[in-house]
Design an enzyme around this catalytic site. Structure first.
Site, PDB file in Angstrom:
ATOM      1  N   ASP A  63      10.327  -3.670   4.149  1.00 46.44           N
ATOM      2  CA  ASP A  63      10.125  -4.288   2.837  1.00 46.44           C
ATOM      3  C   ASP A  63      11.473  -4.825   2.364  1.00 46.44           C
ATOM      4  OD1 ASP A  63       7.654  -4.146   0.742  1.00 46.44           O
ATOM      5  OD2 ASP A  63       9.568  -4.315  -0.307  1.00 46.44           O
TER       6      ASP A  63
ATOM      7  N   TYR B   3       0.337 -20.473  -5.584  1.00 45.96           N
ATOM      8  CA  TYR B   3      -0.105 -19.473  -4.603  1.00 45.96           C
ATOM      9  C   TYR B   3      -1.216 -20.047  -3.708  1.00 45.96           C
ATOM     10  CZ  TYR B   3      -2.196 -15.020  -3.078  1.00 45.96           C
ATOM     11  OH  TYR B   3      -2.714 -13.970  -2.350  1.00 45.96           O
TER      12      TYR B   3
END
Ligand code: SER
Length: 320
Positions: free
Chosen positions: A37, A145
């Protein structure tokens, strides 16, 4: 998925990653599931197997981890969701697109890597039929998006056709989990509402009461993801992204369901910019291709999801 697989999950602390790493580590053992991450993590992700702080835009660093661990499955889950992407237009586009190129390019060089990349109902727009939205239809997304996901789908199909990259994808509906907290999406009200119902007994919804959206409980979404990743290559006819249907409901309907468990629960409505995003998305999805090609079948409905969510969230609160 076999015991010889080594998996890399990028974006492992996010909405899908949190649940996916857990399930994969249960199945394959912690050492075979590399979690990564961009933000450092404590707790489960670090304690149950290898964890790296890794920026998916750093192709060299990603390739190094893939080589070091002989990774043959990559789940690229690092992305900005719909509401956040509207606020951070350029960085969302950069992360969502360049991150995908990092992985597609590595997979094109090393043929043995199978890639999972999530798409979304956000690829559809106001000109798309909104009820039982077909797999192949008009796609004119109106959000940053959605545009990034639609472009990503085209690139997935292109890399599969031109370079033989084994990339697989699902157009997720709104996802609801008790493990992961809301992450900047338009459908995230349906996660937050459970937390606030337990903590405050009330919720102010940022969507109108009659806004119908397609949703799915996370255990179904994880099962679908792993099923698609295990499917035979020859059975997969779609290399852009598969429609996937779960349930559809409105804020009013989820509130009524919660009231069955918490009778005093109250809800009011203050729609904001996310209403416009929701209004551009489908209300329900036709997922017959997923059913036919890789045997998809949904399990959870609004009532069974609500039971399960409240059960787990109450347990969490007791142990906190
Ligand atoms: N759940 C996502 C969002 O609301 C859609 O993929 O952004």
């Amino acid at each position: 998925m076999t015991n010889t697989d080594t998996v890399l999950v990028l974006g492992s602390a996010g909405q899908i990653g949190t649940d996916l790493v857990y399930t994969l580590r249960e199945r394959l053992g912690g050492a075979s599931v590399i979690a990564a991450d961009v933000k450092d993590q404590q707790g489960y992700l670090r304690e149950s197997g290898p964890f790296y702080v890794l920026d998916v835009l750093d192709k060299m660093a990603v390739a190094e981890i893939i080589n070091k661990h002989k990774v043959n499955r990559v789940y690229l889950l690092a992305a900005l969701l719909s509401a956040t992407a509207e606020q951070k237009m350029k960085s969302a586009w950069n992360l969502n697109m360049e991150g995908l190129f990092t992985i597609l390019d590595i997979a094109a060089e090393k043929k043995a890597i199978r890639v999972f990349w999530p798409s979304s109902i956000a690829v559809f727009g106001t000109t798309t039929p909104r009820i039982l939205t077909p797999q192949f239809t008009v796609m004119e997304p109106t959000t940053v998006y959605g545009i990034s996901k639609q472009a990503g789908e085209r690139w997935c199909e292109y890399y599969h056709a031109k370079f033989g990259v084994d990339v697989r994808s699902i157009r997720y509906p709104g996802l609801i989990s008790y493990k992961a907290h809301p992450g900047g999406g338009t459908t995230d009200y349906a996660v937050d509402i459970y937390h606030q119902a337990l903590d405050k007994g009330s919720y102010t919804c940022f969507l109108k009461e009659d806004t119908t959206l397609p949703m799915m409980y996370m255990p179904d979404a994880i099962r679908a993801t792993l099923q698609l990743m295990e499917a035979n290559d020859a059975d997969l006819k779609i290399r852009s992204s598969y429609n996937l249907a779960g349930m559809s409901f409105t804020p009013q309907q989820i509130a009524a369901e919660i009231k069955k468990h918490i009778p005093d629960f109250t809800m009011d409505y203050h729609p904001d910019f996310r209403q416009q995003i929701a209004d551009s998305w489908p209300q329900s999805i036709d997922d017959s291709y997923a059913q036919k090609d890789w045997g998809w079948k949904q399990e959870f409905n609004l009532s069974s999801m609500t039971n399960d969510m409240l059960l787990h969230l109450k347990e969490d609160r007791q142990h906190a």
